[in-house]
Design a protein around this motif. Structure first.
Motif, PDB file in Angstrom:
ATOM      1  N   ARG A  24      35.347  17.247  -9.606  1.00 23.83           N
ATOM      2  CA  ARG A  24      35.771  15.989  -9.006  1.00 23.83           C
ATOM      3  C   ARG A  24      37.145  15.617  -8.367  1.00 23.83           C
ATOM      4  N   GLY A  80      42.278  12.108   5.506  1.00 24.28           N
ATOM      5  CA  GLY A  80      43.760  11.675   5.867  1.00 24.28           C
ATOM      6  C   GLY A  80      44.125  12.371   7.337  1.00 24.28           C
ATOM      7  N   GLU A  90      46.482   9.608  11.085  1.00 23.04           N
ATOM      8  CA  GLU A  90      47.302  10.096  12.280  1.00 23.04           C
ATOM      9  C   GLU A  90      46.655  10.563  13.553  1.00 23.04           C
ATOM     10  N   SER A 105      41.580   9.549  -1.384  1.00 23.59           N
ATOM     11  CA  SER A 105      42.500   8.388  -1.794  1.00 23.59           C
ATOM     12  C   SER A 105      42.570   7.141  -0.961  1.00 23.59           C
ATOM     13  N   ILE A 135      54.001   7.391   7.035  1.00 26.28           N
ATOM     14  CA  ILE A 135      52.836   8.180   6.365  1.00 26.28           C
ATOM     15  C   ILE A 135      53.681   9.633   5.803  1.00 26.28           C
ATOM     16  N   ALA A 175      52.196  12.496  -2.283  1.00 26.41           N
ATOM     17  CA  ALA A 175      51.547  13.307  -2.431  1.00 26.41           C
ATOM     18  C   ALA A 175      52.068  14.723  -3.099  1.00 26.41           C
ATOM     19  N   ASN A 221      52.959  14.196  -6.778  1.00 33.83           N
ATOM     20  CA  ASN A 221      51.811  14.497  -7.715  1.00 33.83           C
ATOM     21  C   ASN A 221      51.558  16.086  -7.575  1.00 33.83           C
ATOM     22  N   GLN A 222      51.698  16.437  -6.557  1.00 32.63           N
ATOM     23  CA  GLN A 222      51.098  17.918  -6.372  1.00 32.63           C
ATOM     24  C   GLN A 222      52.025  18.917  -6.746  1.00 32.63           C
ATOM     25  N   MET A 242      50.163   2.862  -5.067  1.00 28.97           N
ATOM     26  CA  MET A 242      48.780   2.895  -5.569  1.00 28.97           C
ATOM     27  C   MET A 242      48.120   4.285  -5.838  1.00 28.97           C
ATOM     28  N   MET A 243      48.610   5.190  -4.799  1.00 29.30           N
ATOM     29  CA  MET A 243      48.072   6.424  -4.646  1.00 29.30           C
ATOM     30  C   MET A 243      48.050   7.203  -5.634  1.00 29.30           C
ATOM     31  N   PHE A 244      48.954   6.827  -6.848  1.00 32.86           N
ATOM     32  CA  PHE A 244      49.100   7.473  -8.069  1.00 32.86           C
ATOM     33  C   PHE A 244      48.025   7.124  -9.136  1.00 32.86           C
ATOM     34  N   PRO A 288      40.949   6.120 -17.100  1.00 33.46           N
ATOM     35  CA  PRO A 288      39.982   6.873 -18.024  1.00 33.46           C
ATOM     36  C   PRO A 288      40.075   8.420 -18.098  1.00 33.46           C
ATOM     37  N   ASN A 289      40.508   8.955 -17.179  1.00 33.04           N
ATOM     38  CA  ASN A 289      40.444  10.544 -17.342  1.00 33.04           C
ATOM     39  C   ASN A 289      41.723  11.086 -17.651  1.00 33.04           C
ATOM     40  N   ASN A 348      50.075   9.386 -14.441  1.00 32.83           N
ATOM     41  CA  ASN A 348      50.042   8.507 -13.120  1.00 32.83           C
ATOM     42  C   ASN A 348      51.287   7.709 -13.136  1.00 32.83           C
ATOM     43  N   PHE A 400      43.372  -2.485  -5.259  1.00 39.30           N
ATOM     44  CA  PHE A 400      43.462  -1.137  -5.242  1.00 39.30           C
ATOM     45  C   PHE A 400      42.012  -0.830  -5.459  1.00 39.30           C
TER      46      PHE A 400
HETATM   47  N1  FAQ Z   1      42.313   6.429  -4.607  1.00 38.13           N
HETATM   48  O1  FAQ Z   1      41.570   8.272 -14.475  1.00 38.13           O
HETATM   49  P1  FAQ Z   1      42.115   8.290 -13.058  1.00 38.13           P
HETATM   50  C1  FAQ Z   1      47.498  13.528   0.596  1.00 38.13           C
HETATM   51  C2  FAQ Z   1      40.117   7.042  -9.134  1.00 38.13           C
HETATM   52  S1  FAQ Z   1      46.423  13.929  -0.675  1.00 38.13           S
HETATM   53  C3  FAQ Z   1      41.169   6.514  -4.785  1.00 38.13           C
HETATM   54  O2  FAQ Z   1      43.540   8.163 -13.100  1.00 38.13           O
HETATM   55  P2  FAQ Z   1      42.232  11.011 -12.395  1.00 38.13           P
HETATM   56  C4  FAQ Z   1      47.989  14.587   1.621  1.00 38.13           C
HETATM   57  C5  FAQ Z   1      39.813   8.516  -9.907  1.00 38.13           C
HETATM   58  O3  FAQ Z   1      39.380   9.329  -8.929  1.00 38.13           O
HETATM   59  C6  FAQ Z   1      46.350  12.508  -1.574  1.00 38.13           C
HETATM   60  N2  FAQ Z   1      40.626   6.834  -6.045  1.00 38.13           N
HETATM   61  O4  FAQ Z   1      41.711   9.654 -12.502  1.00 38.13           O
HETATM   62  C7  FAQ Z   1      47.996  13.888   2.860  1.00 38.13           C
HETATM   63  C8  FAQ Z   1      38.918   7.790 -10.739  1.00 38.13           C
HETATM   64  O5  FAQ Z   1      37.485   7.845 -10.363  1.00 38.13           O
HETATM   65  P3  FAQ Z   1      36.409   8.587 -10.892  1.00 38.13           P
HETATM   66  C9  FAQ Z   1      45.056  12.827  -2.425  1.00 38.13           C
HETATM   67  C10 FAQ Z   1      41.492   6.680  -7.029  1.00 38.13           C
HETATM   68  O6  FAQ Z   1      41.639  12.065 -11.398  1.00 38.13           O
HETATM   69  C11 FAQ Z   1      48.869  13.265   3.332  1.00 38.13           C
HETATM   70  C12 FAQ Z   1      39.294   6.432 -11.130  1.00 38.13           C
HETATM   71  O7  FAQ Z   1      40.012   5.845  -9.962  1.00 38.13           O
HETATM   72  N3  FAQ Z   1      45.946  13.532  -3.555  1.00 38.13           N
HETATM   73  O8  FAQ Z   1      47.779  12.752   0.510  1.00 38.13           O
HETATM   74  C13 FAQ Z   1      43.054   6.919  -6.867  1.00 38.13           C
HETATM   75  O9  FAQ Z   1      42.617  11.459 -13.651  1.00 38.13           O
HETATM   76  C14 FAQ Z   1      49.133  12.623   4.555  1.00 38.13           C
HETATM   77  C15 FAQ Z   1      40.357   6.568 -12.424  1.00 38.13           C
HETATM   78  O10 FAQ Z   1      41.764   7.203 -12.309  1.00 38.13           O
HETATM   79  C16 FAQ Z   1      45.062  14.012  -4.748  1.00 38.13           C
HETATM   80  O11 FAQ Z   1      43.894  13.864  -4.739  1.00 38.13           O
HETATM   81  C17 FAQ Z   1      43.299   6.584  -5.359  1.00 38.13           C
HETATM   82  N4  FAQ Z   1      44.557   6.647  -5.309  1.00 38.13           N
HETATM   83  O12 FAQ Z   1      43.828  10.752 -11.526  1.00 38.13           O
HETATM   84  C18 FAQ Z   1      47.036  13.989   3.932  1.00 38.13           C
HETATM   85  C19 FAQ Z   1      45.497  14.798  -5.941  1.00 38.13           C
HETATM   86  N5  FAQ Z   1      43.205   6.966  -7.908  1.00 38.13           N
HETATM   87  O13 FAQ Z   1      36.395   9.613 -10.122  1.00 38.13           O
HETATM   88  C20 FAQ Z   1      46.937  13.411   5.150  1.00 38.13           C
HETATM   89  C21 FAQ Z   1      44.726  15.223  -6.798  1.00 38.13           C
HETATM   90  C22 FAQ Z   1      42.569   7.042  -8.992  1.00 38.13           C
HETATM   91  O14 FAQ Z   1      36.403   8.927 -12.259  1.00 38.13           O
HETATM   92  C23 FAQ Z   1      48.010  12.699   5.555  1.00 38.13           C
HETATM   93  N6  FAQ Z   1      44.173  14.385  -7.656  1.00 38.13           N
HETATM   94  N7  FAQ Z   1      41.400   6.974  -8.287  1.00 38.13           N
HETATM   95  O15 FAQ Z   1      35.175   7.818 -10.537  1.00 38.13           O
HETATM   96  C24 FAQ Z   1      44.861  13.881  -8.792  1.00 38.13           C
HETATM   97  O16 FAQ Z   1      46.059  14.106  -9.172  1.00 38.13           O
HETATM   98  C25 FAQ Z   1      44.159  12.840  -9.631  1.00 38.13           C
HETATM   99  O17 FAQ Z   1      42.674  12.799  -9.225  1.00 38.13           O
HETATM  100  C26 FAQ Z   1      44.495  11.295  -9.515  1.00 38.13           C
HETATM  101  C27 FAQ Z   1      43.866  10.289 -10.215  1.00 38.13           C
HETATM  102  C28 FAQ Z   1      46.140  11.168  -9.910  1.00 38.13           C
HETATM  103  C29 FAQ Z   1      44.779  10.757  -7.845  1.00 38.13           C
END
Ligand code: FAQ
Length: 319
Positions: free
Chosen positions: A38, A50, A54, A110, A126, A134, A137-138, A198-200, A208-209, A223, A269
């Motif tokens: 997921r 993303g 751009e 995102s 951006i 990003a 977080n990363q 909100m991205m975080f 929940p996760n 977050n 959000f």
């Molecule tokens: N947007 O329980 P949590 C980038 C969802 S890369 C949409 O806290 P989790 C590079 C979440 O999926 C940016 N949905 O979830 C770039 C969950 O739903 P689900 C992306 C969101 O997974 C730059 C529900 O809400 N980075 O930008 C968002 O523990 C420029 C509950 O949330 C990553 O994906 C949101 N913002 O924590 C590219 C990093 N936030 O699936 C082009 C990896 C939450 O249960 C141009 N991901 N949700 O139905 C993560 O670190 C985590 O997945 C979080 C969310 C922190 C994003």
């Protein structure tokens, strides 16, 4: 990696607690595998979708230098998407399933990429704020417990740092330019500030996760912790530019050693995440169109791979 006396789950937890990396062929709880699929696929989709906000400016970049840099950045995002899809595939998820889940709306990406990019300043904002968030977080994900994800993140973070600098340079030029250019930078900051926070993801008590993901060391920081770190790091950058954060509640809290900031509009959000943001439909429609147009490339690549495999088999049989 597994002993005999304790349950597989307990043994797995001890292995992760010992800061060991989990590799594709290791035993893992089904929920660990599903959580990673997921998160990693959502992350991959974010990189791919993303590119669209751009790409909007590649043909209109104000100089050849700016155009080259933007092209390189957008290509990097495509590369990140590909590493991440590969990392998710190591967990047994076929790429076609991930793509169809994205296109049907089952899989998220995102929220930030559902906002439009009407001005050149948005290319700076951006890179500065979105890539900045990003990275925040990363960096923790380079230490995530799943080996292929952690290793992919090392290279991705290096490239994201370049993107963040690129963005800051664009905004700095505008902020130090004519009054009209400075106003353009401020207007862009006003639109992107809150969506970047909100991205975080939801606040810790609404996420929940998070608890299980932290326990499994998939996530290393919550977050809210990451959001606070981002605000603390970015506010001085805004001040250096002579711009203003669009938050009247923002102020340094000496006792906490952090900035206090206003309340995030969580209705906005969730609305965006549920598919109702300003550009959700446009982003997915564009993805579907590009995917369909690229069908011949996938067919040709598959045919070539099959031919190579057959040739290898024939050569092996002859030897
Ligand atoms: N947007 O329980 P949590 C980038 C969802 S890369 C949409 O806290 P989790 C590079 C979440 O999926 C940016 N949905 O979830 C770039 C969950 O739903 P689900 C992306 C969101 O997974 C730059 C529900 O809400 N980075 O930008 C968002 O523990 C420029 C509950 O949330 C990553 O994906 C949101 N913002 O924590 C590219 C990093 N936030 O699936 C082009 C990896 C939450 O249960 C141009 N991901 N949700 O139905 C993560 O670190 C985590 O997945 C979080 C969310 C922190 C994003």
């Amino acid at each position: 990696m597994m002993g005999t006396n304790v349950s597989l789950e307990e043994n797995f937890q001890a292995y992760v607690d010992g800061e060991n990396k989990v590799e594709p062929k290791d035993w893992m709880p089904e929920k660990y595998r599903r959580t990673l699929i997921r998160q990693i696929s959502q992350h991959a989709h974010s990189e791919i979708i993303g590119m669209q906000p751009e790409a909007n400016w590649i043909t209109r970049a104000p100089s050849l230098r700016a155009k080259l840099i933007l092209l390189a950045k957008v290509q990097d995002e495509a590369g990140h998407g590909l590493y991440l899809y590969s990392a998710a595939e190591t967990l047994g998820e076929p790429r076609e399933t991930m793509i169809s889940d994205l296109q049907s709306g089952k899989a998220k990406y995102s929220s930030i990429f559902n906002y439009p990019t009407p001005s050149w300043a948005d290319m700076g904002t951006i890179g500065w704020l979105v890539d900045g968030a990003a990275i925040q977080n990363q960096v923790m994900l380079t230490r995530t417990s799943y080996g292929p994800y952690a290793r992919a993140m090392v290279k991705i973070c290096k490239e994201e740092s370049f993107h963040q600098r690129q963005g800051y340079e664009v905004v700095m030029k505008l902020a130090q330019g004519t009054p009209e250019q400075k106003a353009m930078a401020q207007e862009s900051l006003n639109r992107w500030w809150w969506p970047s926070l909100m991205m975080f993801g939801p606040s810790d008590d609404e996420s929940p996760n998070s608890a299980q993901s932290m326990k499994w060391k998939i996530k290393r920081k919550s977050n809210d912790t990451l959001r606070q770190e981002f605000v603390d790091k970015t506010v001085p950058q805004v001040e250096y530019l002579g711009l203003t954060v669009p938050d009247s509640d923002l102020k340094w809290n000496e006792a906490r050693g952090h900035y206090d900031f206003g309340v995030i509009n969580w209705d906005e959000f969730y609305n965006v995440v549920q598919g109702n943001g300003p550009c959700n439909k446009e982003r997915i429609a564009h993805h579907v169109e590009a995917h369909e147009e690229g069908a011949w490339v996938r067919e040709a690549a598959n045919a070539f791979a099959q031919k190579q495999a057959q040739r290898k088999k024939n050569t092996g049989a002859a030897a």
